[in-house]
Design an enzyme around this catalytic site. Sequence first.
Site, PDB file in Angstrom:
ATOM      1  CB  ALA A 137      -0.906   0.009   1.234  1.00 38.25           C
ATOM      2  N   PRO A 138       0.456   2.297  -0.723  1.00 38.77           N
ATOM      3  CG  PRO A 138       0.405   4.510  -1.491  1.00 38.77           C
ATOM      4  CD  PRO A 138       1.226   3.564  -0.659  1.00 38.77           C
ATOM      5  N   GLY A 139       0.295   1.338  -3.347  1.00 37.12           N
ATOM      6  CA  GLY A 139       0.234   0.655  -4.638  1.00 37.12           C
ATOM      7  C   GLY A 139       1.170   1.201  -5.704  1.00 37.12           C
ATOM      8  N   GLY A 140       2.109   2.075  -5.312  1.00 36.48           N
ATOM      9  CA  GLY A 140       3.038   2.649  -6.296  1.00 36.48           C
ATOM     10  C   GLY A 140       3.816   1.571  -7.032  1.00 36.48           C
ATOM     11  CE  LYS A 141       9.092   1.219  -4.427  1.00 41.75           C
ATOM     12  NZ  LYS A 141       8.275   2.073  -3.535  1.00 41.75           N
TER      13      LYS A 141
ATOM     14  CB  CYS B 210      11.816   5.804   1.265  1.00 45.56           C
ATOM     15  SG  CYS B 210      10.572   5.512   2.500  1.00 45.56           S
TER      16      CYS B 210
END
Length: 431
Positions: A87-91, A206
């Site tokens: 979550a939230p689903g970028g990758k 990150c």
Amino acid sequence: MSAHQLVAPTSIRLNPFKDTNAFSGQKEVPWCVSGRYLSERPVFTKDPLFHAGAYYVQEASSMFVHHLLKEVLPEKQGLRVLDLCAAPGGKSTLIASLLDETSLFVSNEVIRTRASILEENMTRWGYMNTWVTCNDPKDFKKLKGYFDVVVVDAPCSGSGLFRKDKRAINEWSVANVDLCAERQKRILADVWPSIKEDGIIVYSTCSYSEKENEGMLDWVADEFQIEPLSVSINQEWGIETTISQNGIKGYRFFPHLVKGEGFFISMFKKKGVTGAAKLPKLKSKQDKKIKEQAAHLLNIQDWLCLQHKDEYVAIHADHEVDYLMLSQSLYLRRVGVSLGVPSKKEWLPAHDIALSIHRSERLPTVDVDKEQALKFLKKEEMTLPDLPKGWYVVCYAGQGLGWIKALGNRVNNYLPKHWRIRMSIDDEDWA
Ligand code: SAM
């Protein structure tokens, strides 16, 4: 420190299966063909194409996952891929776009509220082979040797986000780095049994802290058998290559060197023998009669219709065993494409269909302008005079947004309530 005083660049990544020319002319992110830098940051909530899943807003450094996976997955089919902390689903939206439709992609998030945001974003992205689960990493232990690729974008102390998110500065502490490192070890150890021998692991954070990055690679190399992997990079990109004490390569992104935020990523291979989970005996749960009734909704051949919870879903024909297998140990929030349910007189279509890249082109659509599209997305009254009675997919610039039902004198809006835009929208936003 001075880079942290500058405004973070804005970037988006296009959905390769939802064509839009809205960003043509914008500069490409060098390590991701579908990534674009924008010259300014628009209010994405006010753009219907964002709601249609035509693109995802993602900071550019994270898009390096594309470059890594593109080098190791050339045209491989039938893979099983897991994004464990999704979550939230970028990758996840990025990885999903790299896989063929016979591959199964499991996008998982342990925190329930975040899993529902993930589910929404993956539904917008629109792929049938992307399933969403809501599980703790230890729940994957039983799936021995199941996944070909596992991505662990670990929860971390967040120093790489100091520019974008000022709260990350106040939340940072040495104690938190230590805590995150211990949690990262637990996550990796828990998911390890589910990875195949020779399976690929992508690990990222990150954070700038060595303890969470190179230190974690050394811990993995001490605990398990692995083979380091590396990819070629263009020096002009400004990415720094680092090598852990055990000789595993990582890639570091610093905001003063790249056009993106702080990020760390590494990729390696699992070695050593891994047992395989027992495949369940195939006891077909297919519903062939319902499949016939719902066949008009999709434009694909190789699919099965299953009853999942209280609705019918379509999955790729190759994924039936996977459904049986995964439903034994995981909480499956989203499986394939939701089709909806039959009622006495008609098929009640699920919202998923409107956003799916597999939606049949024979389904009736109604093209709307920005004003009507935003009214639809706010669940406000729409005026669509002379529309014959029936179900329609509302489309903006060629992309589906959701369903309406025209009743002659009025139109019913079937956008799920929790999907609606809550922000106020003025006349000037319609331009
Ligand atoms: N991959 C996401 C993306 O690209 O949009 C970002 C993931 S974020 C860095 C890490 C995720 O791990 C968060 O969604 C968080 O809720 C989840 N998480 C937190 N604690 C966790 C745990 N103990 N095990 C697995 N995931 C956890």
